[in-house]
Design a protein around this motif. Structure first.
Motif, PDB file in Angstrom:
ATOM      1  N   THR A  19      15.985  -8.079  -0.820  1.00  0.00           N
ATOM      2  CA  THR A  19      15.571  -8.686   0.447  1.00  0.00           C
ATOM      3  C   THR A  19      14.472  -7.890   1.129  1.00  0.00           C
ATOM      4  N   VAL A  20      14.486  -6.586   0.976  1.00  0.00           N
ATOM      5  CA  VAL A  20      13.495  -5.747   1.657  1.00  0.00           C
ATOM      6  C   VAL A  20      12.439  -5.177   0.702  1.00  0.00           C
ATOM      7  N   ALA A  21      12.647  -5.334  -0.604  1.00  0.00           N
ATOM      8  CA  ALA A  21      11.787  -4.647  -1.576  1.00  0.00           C
ATOM      9  C   ALA A  21      10.329  -5.083  -1.499  1.00  0.00           C
ATOM     10  N   LYS A  22      10.079  -6.354  -1.171  1.00  0.00           N
ATOM     11  CA  LYS A  22       8.694  -6.837  -1.169  1.00  0.00           C
ATOM     12  C   LYS A  22       7.810  -6.064  -0.200  1.00  0.00           C
ATOM     13  N   ALA A  23       8.412  -5.554   0.875  1.00  0.00           N
ATOM     14  CA  ALA A  23       7.621  -4.806   1.863  1.00  0.00           C
ATOM     15  C   ALA A  23       7.225  -3.432   1.363  1.00  0.00           C
ATOM     16  N   PHE A  24       7.889  -2.954   0.298  1.00  0.00           N
ATOM     17  CA  PHE A  24       7.662  -1.580  -0.143  1.00  0.00           C
ATOM     18  C   PHE A  24       7.120  -1.489  -1.572  1.00  0.00           C
ATOM     19  N   THR A  25       6.609  -2.596  -2.106  1.00  0.00           N
ATOM     20  CA  THR A  25       6.028  -2.531  -3.441  1.00  0.00           C
ATOM     21  C   THR A  25       4.799  -1.627  -3.423  1.00  0.00           C
ATOM     22  N   ALA A  26       4.504  -1.031  -4.576  1.00  0.00           N
ATOM     23  CA  ALA A  26       3.349  -0.129  -4.657  1.00  0.00           C
ATOM     24  C   ALA A  26       2.066  -0.842  -4.255  1.00  0.00           C
ATOM     25  N   ARG A  27       1.927  -2.100  -4.662  1.00  0.00           N
ATOM     26  CA  ARG A  27       0.691  -2.840  -4.343  1.00  0.00           C
ATOM     27  C   ARG A  27       0.560  -3.051  -2.839  1.00  0.00           C
ATOM     28  N   ARG A  28       1.647  -3.451  -2.174  1.00  0.00           N
ATOM     29  CA  ARG A  28       1.568  -3.687  -0.734  1.00  0.00           C
ATOM     30  C   ARG A  28       1.356  -2.378   0.018  1.00  0.00           C
ATOM     31  N   VAL A  29       2.046  -1.323  -0.412  1.00  0.00           N
ATOM     32  CA  VAL A  29       1.897  -0.040   0.273  1.00  0.00           C
ATOM     33  C   VAL A  29       0.474   0.493   0.112  1.00  0.00           C
ATOM     34  N   GLU A  30      -0.118   0.311  -1.064  1.00  0.00           N
ATOM     35  CA  GLU A  30      -1.500   0.766  -1.255  1.00  0.00           C
ATOM     36  C   GLU A  30      -2.455   0.019  -0.332  1.00  0.00           C
ATOM     37  N   ARG A  31      -2.136  -1.243  -0.039  1.00  0.00           N
ATOM     38  CA  ARG A  31      -2.970  -1.981   0.911  1.00  0.00           C
ATOM     39  C   ARG A  31      -2.837  -1.402   2.316  1.00  0.00           C
ATOM     40  N   HIS A  45       7.284   5.200  -2.126  1.00  0.00           N
ATOM     41  CA  HIS A  45       5.820   5.114  -2.259  1.00  0.00           C
ATOM     42  C   HIS A  45       5.144   5.185  -0.895  1.00  0.00           C
ATOM     43  N   LEU A  46       5.753   4.563   0.110  1.00  0.00           N
ATOM     44  CA  LEU A  46       5.189   4.633   1.460  1.00  0.00           C
ATOM     45  C   LEU A  46       5.199   6.071   1.964  1.00  0.00           C
ATOM     46  N   ARG A  83      -2.685   1.821   2.869  1.00  0.00           N
ATOM     47  CA  ARG A  83      -3.223   3.180   2.892  1.00  0.00           C
ATOM     48  C   ARG A  83      -4.343   3.336   3.921  1.00  0.00           C
ATOM     49  N   GLU A  84      -5.244   2.369   3.973  1.00  0.00           N
ATOM     50  CA  GLU A  84      -6.350   2.482   4.923  1.00  0.00           C
ATOM     51  C   GLU A  84      -5.853   2.416   6.364  1.00  0.00           C
ATOM     52  N   ARG A  85      -4.818   1.611   6.615  1.00  0.00           N
ATOM     53  CA  ARG A  85      -4.265   1.556   7.972  1.00  0.00           C
ATOM     54  C   ARG A  85      -3.606   2.890   8.323  1.00  0.00           C
ATOM     55  N   VAL A  86      -2.897   3.485   7.367  1.00  0.00           N
ATOM     56  CA  VAL A  86      -2.294   4.796   7.606  1.00  0.00           C
ATOM     57  C   VAL A  86      -3.388   5.813   7.905  1.00  0.00           C
ATOM     58  N   ARG A  87      -4.480   5.738   7.145  1.00  0.00           N
ATOM     59  CA  ARG A  87      -5.589   6.673   7.374  1.00  0.00           C
ATOM     60  C   ARG A  87      -6.222   6.446   8.749  1.00  0.00           C
TER      61      ARG A  87
END
Length: 399
Positions: A100-112, A352-353, A114-118
């Motif tokens: 139920t929550v995994a989609k929010a934490f996939t490597a692909r979504r988290v990499e997207r 990953h996040l 990265r720029e917001r975190v930066r």
């Protein structure tokens, strides 16, 4: 073969040395089968400290987290936290909640992200520079970075960040009374219920909106499960990341040569972050017991059905049987299968996040503040006591 009658249980958790050192008793425990330990409250338990034993247990379905529900589980405080979330389920129920929550934490979504975190880290760094030295790196950088990232992911408004931090300070306390715990827990449950209603009226692209849809429209989770997921996601996404960022900076700042070795080398940061994750003993008596569902031999000990077992990942991460020079910080360590995010079906869903936040945090600080250093002697730093996660009260820095 070790049995429960052969040794008097050891008092656990062991007294934490100042800073991030590990108690010397761990080196002795790794030389023998799992030991029996006694926490301040709850049942006696087995303690696993060796890497091989820890990895085997974490992936063995015969050790159940769901079986802890309703038990007088070993713990450091009188209150027993009720189950129902990711850390209180196994098998199909755990898989369903995790999915139920995994989609929010996939490597692909988290990499997207990265720029917001930066962007967030860069804004915080510039604010510190404009204010001028000195500053508390924990309060001015690590805390707002971690809480903003998880807040945006979950859908928690910025005006509630301090409220969430105050609640988590109580939830992580070893010394909180049952009355105080239940008071704060009730307050946060009411806040979560309000957030559910808000996301029903104003759904968004955040994880909390997805959880509401999973309950209201898809019927995949119950309301009780939704309410139990919220505090786990918030605490795991904020408390550990906030303290890991601050503790990692401390570890590097008291070793200026290691900090300097990373300047201008962004390609070195992924390995450095993995080593900092291995090296920093973040949990302090904060372990979720697993219960043996049958008699099991583990590392030379006979674990009886119904016995609780605790895994000390910080000790496992310093096992010389797995890591060369385990008590040394080796930022370019090539092989680093640490257990800081766990292992097996309960592996940290936000790993990953957390890695991205740590990499970006160090990258921004190295770029913007190459002269970053402690503003006070190391011996003047104040470490928190009576809390489940190791950390500093403040991390004064200058540049």
């Amino acid at each position: 073969m070790t049995t429960t009658a052969q040794r008097e249980p050891l008092a656990y958790p062991f007294e934490q040395p100042d800073g991030l050192g590990l108690h010397p008793v761990y080196a002795e425990l790794r030389q023998r089968p799992p030991a029996r330990v006694r926490m301040a409250y709850g049942e006696d338990a087995w303690l696993v400290t060796r890497y091989a034993d820890a990895k085997a247990l974490l992936s063995d379905p015969r050790f159940s987290m769901a079986a802890a529900v309703g038990r007088d589980r070993p713990r450091v405080r009188p209150v027993v936290v009720s189950g129902g979330g990711l850390l209180s389920t196994d098998g199909p129920d755990h898989h369903r909640l995790r999915a139920t929550v995994a989609k929010a934490f996939t490597a692909r979504r988290v990499e997207r992200l990265r720029e917001r975190v930066r962007e967030i880290a860069g804004d915080l760094s510039r604010d510190m520079l404009m204010s001028g030295p000195a500053a508390d790196l924990g309060d001015r950088f690590a805390f707002p970075l971690a809480i903003t990232v998880i807040g945006e992911l979950l859908g928690i408004s910025q005006d509630n960040h301090v409220r969430v931090r105050d609640w988590l300070d109580v939830m992580m306390s070893h010394t909180v009374t049952a009355e105080e715990f239940h008071k704060w827990n009730s307050t946060f449950a009411a806040y979560t219920a309000d957030l559910v209603e808000l996301r029903r009226r104003e759904p968004g692209d955040d994880l909390f909106s997805a959880l509401v849809r999973a309950h209201d429209e898809e019927g995949r989770i119950s309301m009780g499960e939704l309410m139990a997921l919220a505090p786990v996601l918030i605490s795991a996404g904020f408390v550990t990341t906030f303290n890991q960022i601050a503790n990692s900076c401390y570890v590097l700042l008291v070793r200026p040569d290691r900090f300097a070795s990373l300047r201008g080398r962004p390609e070195a940061l992924p390995r450095a972050v993995e080593e900092l994750l291995r090296f920093v003993p973040l949990p302090n008596g904060f372990a979720f017991p697993r219960y043996a569902t049958e008699d099991i031999e583990l590392g030379g000990a006979r674990i009886r059905a119904g016995d609780p077992v605790l895994v000390d990942t910080a000790a496992a991460n310093r096992d010389p049987g797995m890591f060369h020079d385990p008590d040394e910080l080796v930022l370019d360590r090539a092989v680093n299968p640490h257990l800081s995010f766990g292992h097996g079906p309960h592996y940290c869903i936000g790993a990953h996040l957390a890695r991205v936040e740590l990499q970006v945090a160090l990258e921004v600080l190295l770029e913007d503040m190459p002269g970053l250093r402690l503003a006070v002697p190391e011996e003047e730093l104040r470490w928190k006591t009576g809390t489940m996660v190791n950390g500093l009260h403040e991390l004064p820095v200058t540049w």
